[in-house]
Design a protein around this motif. Structure first.
Motif, mmCIF file in Angstrom:
data_model
loop_
_atom_site.group_PDB
_atom_site.id
_atom_site.type_symbol
_atom_site.label_atom_id
_atom_site.label_comp_id
_atom_site.label_asym_id
_atom_site.label_seq_id
_atom_site.Cartn_x
_atom_site.Cartn_y
_atom_site.Cartn_z
ATOM 1 N N ARG A 445 49.092 13.686 -48.380
ATOM 2 C CA ARG A 445 50.059 12.801 -47.522
ATOM 3 C C ARG A 445 50.881 11.656 -48.356
ATOM 4 O O ARG A 445 51.984 11.531 -47.964
ATOM 5 C CB ARG A 445 49.145 12.084 -46.612
ATOM 6 N N ALA A 446 50.597 11.393 -49.614
ATOM 7 C CA ALA A 446 51.131 10.559 -50.299
ATOM 8 C C ALA A 446 52.539 11.357 -50.955
ATOM 9 O O ALA A 446 53.609 10.749 -50.594
ATOM 10 C CB ALA A 446 50.335 10.024 -51.496
ATOM 11 N N VAL A 448 53.906 13.798 -49.137
ATOM 12 C CA VAL A 448 54.678 13.969 -47.832
ATOM 13 C C VAL A 448 55.528 12.944 -47.422
ATOM 14 O O VAL A 448 56.743 12.877 -47.512
ATOM 15 C CB VAL A 448 53.740 14.350 -46.993
ATOM 16 N N ARG A 449 54.821 11.601 -47.904
ATOM 17 C CA ARG A 449 55.448 10.282 -47.306
ATOM 18 C C ARG A 449 56.630 10.292 -48.459
ATOM 19 O O ARG A 449 57.759 9.794 -47.846
ATOM 20 C CB ARG A 449 54.376 9.176 -47.342
ATOM 21 N N ARG A 450 56.388 10.321 -49.575
ATOM 22 C CA ARG A 450 57.620 10.098 -50.591
ATOM 23 C C ARG A 450 58.646 10.970 -50.492
ATOM 24 O O ARG A 450 59.697 10.479 -50.780
ATOM 25 C CB ARG A 450 56.590 10.321 -51.937
ATOM 26 N N LEU A 452 59.638 12.611 -47.585
ATOM 27 C CA LEU A 452 60.244 12.417 -46.489
ATOM 28 C C LEU A 452 61.151 11.068 -46.543
ATOM 29 O O LEU A 452 62.236 11.109 -46.039
ATOM 30 C CB LEU A 452 59.378 12.083 -45.376
ATOM 31 N N LEU A 453 60.771 9.850 -47.054
ATOM 32 C CA LEU A 453 61.471 8.789 -47.356
ATOM 33 C C LEU A 453 62.712 9.207 -48.336
ATOM 34 O O LEU A 453 63.899 8.722 -47.997
ATOM 35 C CB LEU A 453 60.484 7.801 -48.263
#
Length: 474
Positions: A445-446, A448-450, A452-453
């Motif tokens: 998830r880390a 994924v978030r990076r 997407l940001l």
């Protein structure tokens, strides 16, 4: 004088230290050598442009600046976006990174030269009204600002290890520079909305297709009573379908061949690819031993072939990020004499993409190929096949999609499907401990978030940079 054993031992240690120092110096010089080759490429392109352009060309300095920025941006795109084509194959250890970079780089050039015009026309004509730019004499400064902003932003993202969308960067750059020069009314907002819709749909389609392919392989091949026969049937059919689609897009979508010629080529390419895949699998089955090992090994060569085809698709779609602004600069200077975009700018774009991939592409290949979810040849094949299908279909329609979004969407689709399938298979057991639940979380998830940001801020960041550069050039 004869040296003592102790003196010889000390001499050997000193020589080892010198050898280690030389190796360390060689390693430290590699990044500088790569940068030097990139600068040399830009310089050579500018020199060739000076020799090729007529001396009477209006605004020759502006044209040469545009050529230099286009070459620079092509290098940046190749460095950032090669992960889309090669990461699944490298992550699955189906091919070495050096060999893979060479194959994909060649495919990038072929895609840009043979199939890059349609998407380039969309970017050139569909974001800011070209007639207004050309009539006002601001086309060259606007496109120079867009090229510079996109290149800087992609370089920043590559340095940070974030696989951003170069298409977002260029679209944002053109829109931002256009608004700064002509106001918001000059921007073709319906056209941008159509492009943005493709950005949303394409990664979702890739993720769904990759997950569906993995589910199909598990059901039709892994769980089949006769795996050999099932693999020969289904896997060869997938490869044949991809080859037929590529032939149809190239001939019908880009080279303008008649329907009968296109359909015949699709049938021929699909049939030949299917037959070749079946023969390859038959040889593998004949030489391999244990059934599961055979099934996994089958996907090695097909995965490499699909990765090369994905490189072709990327060259066809993302070369437009370089050629579209450069064409308008040439048009504004009076150099452009053909109906649309001289062929040499597509060769420039493809060569820059290829060289950028070879020199700077290794880092993001590792990030996308191994740090989002673990890929074996089967899962990587699903990702590459889904990505290539979506990008080729978008190129056929002239839609500038983000190959980064499509590729990472496919990886997410495979990872989330595996999580869902794993939970379904273990539903009959008691609730697993927290540690085991965390271990079974297959998509990190880390990352994924990076990612997407980075996607979310790319368009406004490149638009803001381009607006600043455009205002400074007016």
């Amino acid at each position: 004088m004869i040296r003592s054993p102790r003196q010889l031992h000390i001499l050997d240690k000193d020589l080892d230290r010198l050898s280690a120092a030389e190796q360390a110096g060689s390693q430290s010089m590699r990044p500088l050598a790569r940068v030097g080759l990139a600068v040399l490429f830009v310089a050579v392109v500018v020199v060739i442009a000076v020799a090729a352009l007529p001396q009477a060309t209006t605004g020759q300095v502006t044209v040469l600046a545009g050529v230099a920025l286009a070459a620079y941006l092509a290098l940046a795109i190749g460095a950032n976006d090669v992960s889309n084509s090669l990461a699944p194959a490298v992550g699955a250890r189906a091919i070495g990174i050096g060999t893979g970079l060479a194959l994909v780089a060649t495919a990038e050039i072929a895609g840009a030269v043979l199939a890059g015009r349609k998407v380039s026309a969309t970017l050139s004509l569909g974001i800011v009204d070209p007639r207004q730019m050309l009539a006002g004499g601001s086309a060259a400064p606007v496109m120079l600002a867009a090229l510079l902003a996109a290149a800087i932003w992609v370089n920043i993202a590559t340095w940070a290890g974030a696989p951003v969308s170069t298409t977002h960067s260029v679209v944002g750059g053109i829109a931002g520079a256009g608004m700064a020069a002509f106001g918001a009314t000059a921007v073709n907002w319906p056209g941008i909305a159509m492009i943005a819709g493709g950005w949303i749909v394409s990664p979702l389609a890739s993720g769904a297709l990759a997950a569906g392919l993995l589910a199909l392989i598990r059901q039709k091949i892994d769980d089949a009573p006769e795996r050999d026969r099932a693999a020969r049937r289904w896997l060869s059919g997938m490869i044949g379908t991809m080859a037929a689609l590529a032939a149809g897009i190239l001939l019908g979508g880009h080279l303008g061949q008649q329907t009968a010629v296109t359909l015949g080529a699709m049938a021929g390419a699909g049939g030949a690819a299917t037959l070749a895949a079946r023969r390859h699998m038959a040889r593998r089955f004949a030489s391999a031993g244990e059934v599961r090992a055979k099934s996994r090994d089958l996907f090695g060569l097909p995965l490499v072939l699909v990765a090369v085809l994905m490189g072709f698709a990327h060259g066809a779609n993302d070369s437009s990020n370089v050629t579209a602004p450069l064409w308008l600069i040439l048009e504004a200077s009076g150099e452009q004499g053909s109906a649309f975009a001289p062929g040499w700018i597509f060769l420039l774009a493809g060569g820059g993409l290829a060289l950028g991939a070879l020199l700077f592409g290794r880092r993001l290949v590792v990030v996308v190929g191994s740090r989002i979810t673990r890929l074996n040849p089967v899962r990587a094949f699903c990702v590459s096949l889904a990505t290539g299908t979506v990008v080729l279909a978008a190129s056929w329609q002239g839609l500038p999609v983000s190959t980064t979004h499509v590729a990472v969407g496919g990886i997410f689709g495979v990872g989330f499907f595996r999580e869902w399938d794993d939970a379904r298979r273990h539903r009959r057991y008691k609730q697993l401990p927290v540690e085991e639940t965390h271990r079974r979380t297959l998509v990190r998830r880390a990352h994924v978030r990076r990612i997407l940001l980075a996607w979310a801020i790319t368009l406004p960041a490149s638009a803001a940079l381009a607006a600043l550069f455009s205002a400074a050039m007016q």
